[in-house]
Write a protein that holds these residues in place. Sequence first.
Motif, PDB file in Angstrom:
ATOM      1  N   ALA A   1       0.844  -1.202   0.000  1.00  0.00           N
ATOM      2  CA  ALA A   1       0.000   0.000   0.000  1.00  0.00           C
ATOM      3  C   ALA A   1       0.878   1.250   0.000  1.00  0.00           C
ATOM      4  CB  ALA A   1      -0.900  -0.005   1.225  1.00  0.00           C
ATOM      5  N   ASP A   2       0.314   2.344  -0.446  1.00  0.00           N
ATOM      6  CA  ASP A   2       1.045   3.607  -0.419  1.00  0.00           C
ATOM      7  C   ASP A   2       1.072   4.157   1.000  1.00  0.00           C
ATOM      8  OD1 ASP A   2       1.562   3.556  -3.099  1.00  0.00           O
ATOM      9  OD2 ASP A   2      -0.053   4.914  -3.660  1.00  0.00           O
ATOM     10  N   LEU A   3       2.223   4.683   1.379  1.00  0.00           N
ATOM     11  CA  LEU A   3       2.407   5.273   2.699  1.00  0.00           C
ATOM     12  C   LEU A   3       2.783   6.737   2.514  1.00  0.00           C
ATOM     13  CD1 LEU A   3       2.776   5.056   5.811  1.00  0.00           C
ATOM     14  CD2 LEU A   3       5.152   4.408   5.355  1.00  0.00           C
ATOM     15  N   GLU A   4       1.979   7.616   3.083  1.00  0.00           N
ATOM     16  CA  GLU A   4       2.311   9.039   3.083  1.00  0.00           C
ATOM     17  C   GLU A   4       3.002   9.319   4.407  1.00  0.00           C
ATOM     18  OE1 GLU A   4       0.050  13.296   2.630  1.00  0.00           O
ATOM     19  OE2 GLU A   4      -0.846  11.516   1.723  1.00  0.00           O
ATOM     20  N   PHE A   5       4.259   9.735   4.334  1.00  0.00           N
ATOM     21  CA  PHE A   5       5.062   9.841   5.545  1.00  0.00           C
ATOM     22  C   PHE A   5       5.963  11.065   5.514  1.00  0.00           C
ATOM     23  CE2 PHE A   5       7.520   7.541   2.448  1.00  0.00           C
ATOM     24  CZ  PHE A   5       8.833   7.972   2.629  1.00  0.00           C
ATOM     25  N   THR A   6       6.438  11.418   6.715  1.00  0.00           N
ATOM     26  CA  THR A   6       7.468  12.435   6.856  1.00  0.00           C
ATOM     27  C   THR A   6       8.660  11.795   7.549  1.00  0.00           C
ATOM     28  OG1 THR A   6       6.593  13.172   8.985  1.00  0.00           O
ATOM     29  CG2 THR A   6       5.839  14.358   7.025  1.00  0.00           C
ATOM     30  N   VAL A   7       9.829  12.334   7.274  1.00  0.00           N
ATOM     31  CA  VAL A   7      11.074  11.844   7.866  1.00  0.00           C
ATOM     32  C   VAL A   7      11.740  13.012   8.566  1.00  0.00           C
ATOM     33  CG1 VAL A   7      13.305  10.791   7.391  1.00  0.00           C
ATOM     34  CG2 VAL A   7      11.348  10.185   5.993  1.00  0.00           C
ATOM     35  N   GLN A   8      12.105  12.811   9.837  1.00  0.00           N
ATOM     36  CA  GLN A   8      12.800  13.842  10.595  1.00  0.00           C
ATOM     37  C   GLN A   8      14.048  13.247  11.211  1.00  0.00           C
ATOM     38  OE1 GLN A   8       9.905  15.258  13.487  1.00  0.00           O
ATOM     39  NE2 GLN A   8      10.356  17.343  12.806  1.00  0.00           N
ATOM     40  N   LYS A   9      15.104  14.027  11.192  1.00  0.00           N
ATOM     41  CA  LYS A   9      16.345  13.613  11.832  1.00  0.00           C
ATOM     42  C   LYS A   9      16.173  13.726  13.348  1.00  0.00           C
ATOM     43  CE  LYS A   9      21.273  14.498  11.476  1.00  0.00           C
ATOM     44  NZ  LYS A   9      22.296  15.315  10.827  1.00  0.00           N
ATOM     45  N   THR A  10      16.697  12.751  14.082  1.00  0.00           N
ATOM     46  CA  THR A  10      16.643  12.819  15.539  1.00  0.00           C
ATOM     47  C   THR A  10      17.965  13.361  16.061  1.00  0.00           C
ATOM     48  OG1 THR A  10      17.425  10.561  15.792  1.00  0.00           O
ATOM     49  CG2 THR A  10      15.061  10.873  15.743  1.00  0.00           C
ATOM     50  N   GLY A  11      17.925  13.987  17.190  1.00  0.00           N
ATOM     51  CA  GLY A  11      19.139  14.496  17.832  1.00  0.00           C
ATOM     52  C   GLY A  11      19.827  13.392  18.609  1.00  0.00           C
ATOM     53  N   TRP A  12      20.839  13.754  19.362  1.00  0.00           N
ATOM     54  CA  TRP A  12      21.589  12.752  20.116  1.00  0.00           C
ATOM     55  C   TRP A  12      20.719  12.090  21.185  1.00  0.00           C
ATOM     56  CZ3 TRP A  12      22.199  13.045  25.334  1.00  0.00           C
ATOM     57  CH2 TRP A  12      21.947  14.269  25.937  1.00  0.00           C
TER      58      TRP A  12
END
Length: 125
Positions: A75-86
């Motif tokens: 299925a199609d996934l609408e997503f966001t990607v964020q970098k995590t800190g330490w």
Amino acid sequence: MTKLPVGALPSNDTGRLLVRLNSKYRFGIPRYGIAQLMNTENDKSVKALVLGHDDDTAIFMPYDIREALGADKGADLEFTVQKTGWFGKVCWLLGTPDLSIHVPAWLALISVCLGVLGVAIAICS
């Protein structure tokens, strides 16, 4: 936001909790970086190890991460990607169910705590 079909991990990644995503969708997150992935349709999110993939037409993840995001294979996934800190990385290391990562991370944390305790005792005496 990015929308891609969800695929299963390649067979050589079986049993690993990671996401394979082409570098053009990682938004500066390096190889072996920890990213916060969020399904924008249901607001479910998960921290995951992100590796690359040559195929830029899909995102590849194992069953456990698909379940955590509420996504179905194919299925199609609408997503966001964020970098995590330490701090996000440390939380991921200590909280991941993957024992090959979880156990060494806890041993390292205990070692650091014992080292700090040793230094504190040495200073006090």
